[in-house]
Design a protein around this motif. Structure first.
Motif, short mmCIF file in Angstrom:
data_model
loop_
_atom_site.label_atom_id
_atom_site.label_comp_id
_atom_site.label_asym_id
_atom_site.label_seq_id
_atom_site.Cartn_x
_atom_site.Cartn_y
_atom_site.Cartn_z
N PRO A 32 0.83 -1.21 0.00
CA PRO A 32 0.00 0.00 0.00
C PRO A 32 0.86 1.25 0.00
CG PRO A 32 -0.77 -1.59 1.64
CD PRO A 32 0.55 -2.09 1.15
N ARG A 33 0.41 2.27 -0.77
CA ARG A 33 1.12 3.52 -0.83
C ARG A 33 0.29 4.62 -0.20
NH1 ARG A 33 2.84 4.84 -6.73
NH2 ARG A 33 3.97 6.45 -5.57
N LEU A 34 0.94 5.64 0.31
CA LEU A 34 0.24 6.75 0.92
C LEU A 34 -0.54 7.54 -0.14
CD1 LEU A 34 2.96 8.15 3.34
CD2 LEU A 34 0.90 6.88 3.98
N LEU A 35 -1.75 7.95 0.22
CA LEU A 35 -2.55 8.78 -0.67
C LEU A 35 -1.79 10.05 -1.04
CD1 LEU A 35 -5.24 9.60 -2.06
CD2 LEU A 35 -5.96 10.53 0.15
N SER A 36 -1.15 10.68 -0.08
CA SER A 36 -0.44 11.93 -0.33
C SER A 36 0.68 11.73 -1.35
CB SER A 36 0.13 12.48 0.98
OG SER A 36 0.94 11.51 1.63
N GLU A 37 1.36 10.62 -1.29
CA GLU A 37 2.44 10.33 -2.22
C GLU A 37 1.91 10.13 -3.63
OE1 GLU A 37 6.08 7.32 -1.82
OE2 GLU A 37 4.20 6.28 -2.23
N VAL A 38 0.83 9.35 -3.75
CA VAL A 38 0.27 9.02 -5.05
C VAL A 38 -0.33 10.26 -5.72
CG1 VAL A 38 -1.48 7.65 -6.26
CG2 VAL A 38 -0.17 6.63 -4.38
N VAL A 39 -1.02 11.10 -4.96
CA VAL A 39 -1.66 12.29 -5.52
C VAL A 39 -0.62 13.20 -6.17
CG1 VAL A 39 -2.80 14.47 -4.90
CG2 VAL A 39 -3.70 12.29 -4.05
N GLN A 100 -10.23 11.64 0.69
CA GLN A 100 -9.73 11.16 1.97
C GLN A 100 -9.23 9.73 1.83
OE1 GLN A 100 -12.41 12.33 5.37
NE2 GLN A 100 -13.85 12.75 3.69
N SER A 101 -8.18 9.40 2.57
CA SER A 101 -7.66 8.04 2.51
C SER A 101 -8.68 7.03 3.00
CB SER A 101 -6.37 7.93 3.34
OG SER A 101 -6.61 8.30 4.69
N SER A 102 -9.60 7.47 3.86
CA SER A 102 -10.65 6.56 4.35
C SER A 102 -11.57 6.11 3.22
CB SER A 102 -11.47 7.23 5.45
OG SER A 102 -12.06 8.44 4.99
N ASP A 103 -11.61 6.88 2.11
CA ASP A 103 -12.40 6.47 0.94
C ASP A 103 -11.90 5.15 0.38
OD1 ASP A 103 -13.76 8.87 1.16
OD2 ASP A 103 -12.59 9.89 -0.38
N PHE A 104 -10.64 4.83 0.67
CA PHE A 104 -10.02 3.61 0.15
C PHE A 104 -9.73 2.61 1.26
CE2 PHE A 104 -8.60 7.37 -2.24
CZ PHE A 104 -9.29 7.14 -3.42
N GLY A 105 -10.46 2.74 2.37
CA GLY A 105 -10.32 1.79 3.47
C GLY A 105 -9.09 1.99 4.32
N ARG A 106 -8.44 3.16 4.20
CA ARG A 106 -7.25 3.44 5.00
C ARG A 106 -7.64 4.09 6.32
NH1 ARG A 106 -2.97 3.68 1.27
NH2 ARG A 106 -3.48 2.29 -0.48
N ASP A 107 -6.79 3.96 7.33
CA ASP A 107 -7.08 4.56 8.64
C ASP A 107 -6.02 5.57 9.05
OD1 ASP A 107 -4.98 2.88 9.15
OD2 ASP A 107 -6.03 1.60 10.59
N ASP A 108 -5.30 6.14 8.05
CA ASP A 108 -4.23 7.09 8.39
C ASP A 108 -4.69 8.55 8.33
OD1 ASP A 108 -4.51 7.32 5.66
OD2 ASP A 108 -2.55 6.47 5.17
N MET A 112 -6.54 14.99 0.98
CA MET A 112 -5.77 15.63 -0.09
C MET A 112 -6.68 16.36 -1.07
SD MET A 112 -2.54 15.06 0.45
CE MET A 112 -1.88 15.52 -1.17
N THR A 113 -6.16 17.42 -1.66
CA THR A 113 -6.83 18.09 -2.77
C THR A 113 -6.29 17.50 -4.06
OG1 THR A 113 -7.13 20.15 -1.54
CG2 THR A 113 -7.21 20.29 -3.94
N VAL A 114 -7.20 17.06 -4.93
CA VAL A 114 -6.82 16.35 -6.14
C VAL A 114 -7.34 17.12 -7.35
CG1 VAL A 114 -6.94 14.15 -7.36
CG2 VAL A 114 -6.99 14.19 -4.88
#
Length: 325
Positions: A32-39, A100-108, A112-114
């Protein structure tokens, strides 16, 4: 012709593409990769594509004989080194959305603004544009930034509900006016005239991201996507669940995402998740929403077509969202 009848006419040609599961290579594990990194990475890749590629703008401005009205991308290099980049096009629309990362089942707890980029190379001739709650009739082609094709409908019109597809696709479609039709060709197929044409450049956070639940797409995880679009028609104020409320009016938080508006999620538990636009009893009180929005047995709308919602106990919560009424 009423659009509902048009659906029947083209039903035999519908290919509602969900892209069958492609298993990862044996032994391959993508952590799994961080949402912030991928965005950040996705936006850089999309911008690079937009700055280093052009499209056949001249063909649309002065259509040559036999032009098929298809968008074609190519690299700005060599004989094409003077072509204007898509990034500078007056037809490119840039929009921002919160993910939000929670949109993808993450709990961190990342938020992020995309950015979403939509290229409208030809606007449709019919006034009005679809909302994320509407059904649309389109033709499309999905590819990666390197041109690899991963999804495409048949050459005939396909019907989608814009909240049943990836978020970026639905929100990009809001920028297109549509055309006139359907027009029967005579061989059992139909066509449209003056329809909108363009492309949507979607970061993975508004696309399939890691698709960790069920691998809905054959596109690799964390992939930015390009969808070329022919916007044929749409049905305005579409009511997906038939509860008397146009689906777009069930975007309670107004964020352009109908799938995170679920008034009775706590009562539904873990086995069922029905967002309001797909729920005939929005507050799970056993009384259908259709019955709770009526005043003296009639659905009342204001001058702009907005449904008026009774609040029997005057607690500020309309009856159809008030479980303790």
């Amino acid at each position: 012709m009423n659009l509902k009848y048009a659906y029947l006419l083209i039903a035999g040609f519908l290919i509602i593409s969900s892209c069958k599961k492609d298993d990862d290579s044996i032994g391959e594990v993508v952590p799994p990769r961080l949402l912030s990194e991928v965005v950040v990475e996705d936006d850089a890749e999309i911008i690079e594509f937009l700055q280093t590629h052009f499209y056949n703008e001249e063909d649309f401005e002065t259509p040559p004989e036999g032009f098929d009205y298809k968008i074609r991308f190519d690299t700005i290099a060599g004989a094409n080194s003077e072509k204007p980049p898509i990034f500078n096009s007056k037809n490119l629309i840039t929009e921002t959305f919160t993910v939000q990362s929670s949109d993808f089942g993450r709990d961190d707890d990342e938020v992020m603004t995309v950015k979403l980029y939509t290229l409208v190379v030809r606007q449709g001739i019919k006034e009005g544009k679809p909302t994320i709650g509407d059904n649309v009739v389109i033709r499309y082609e999905g590819s990666l930034l390197d041109g690899t094709l991963f999804d495409a409908a048949s050459n005939q019109p396909t019907v989608f509900n814009l909240s049943g597809v990836v978020r970026g696709f639905g929100n990009g479609m809001k920028n297109f006016q549509t055309g006139e039709g359907p027009i029967e060709v005579g061989d059992g197929t139909v066509t449209y005239e003056g329809y909108g044409i363009g492309a949507i450049f979607i970061p993975s956070a508004l696309g399939y991201f890691d698709d960790s639940q069920n691998r809905l797409s054959s596109a690799p995880k964390y992939s930015p996507l390009i969808f070329k679009i022919d916007a044929f028609a749409y049905e305005p104020d579409f009511d997906f669940d038939g509860d008397g409320i146009p689906s777009i009016q069930e975007d309670l938080n107004g964020n352009g995402n109908l799938n995170d508006d679920n008034t009775d999620s706590e009562l539904e538990g873990f086995t069922t998740f029905l967002p309001n636009y797909n729920d005939t009893d929005d507050d799970n009180d056993g009384i259908p929403t259709l019955e709770e929005i009526k005043i003296d047995g009639v659905i009342v709308k204001d001058d702009e077509g907005i449904v008026q919602f009774p609040d029997t106990d005057k607690d500020g919560i309309p009856d159809h969202l008030d479980n303790d009424l």
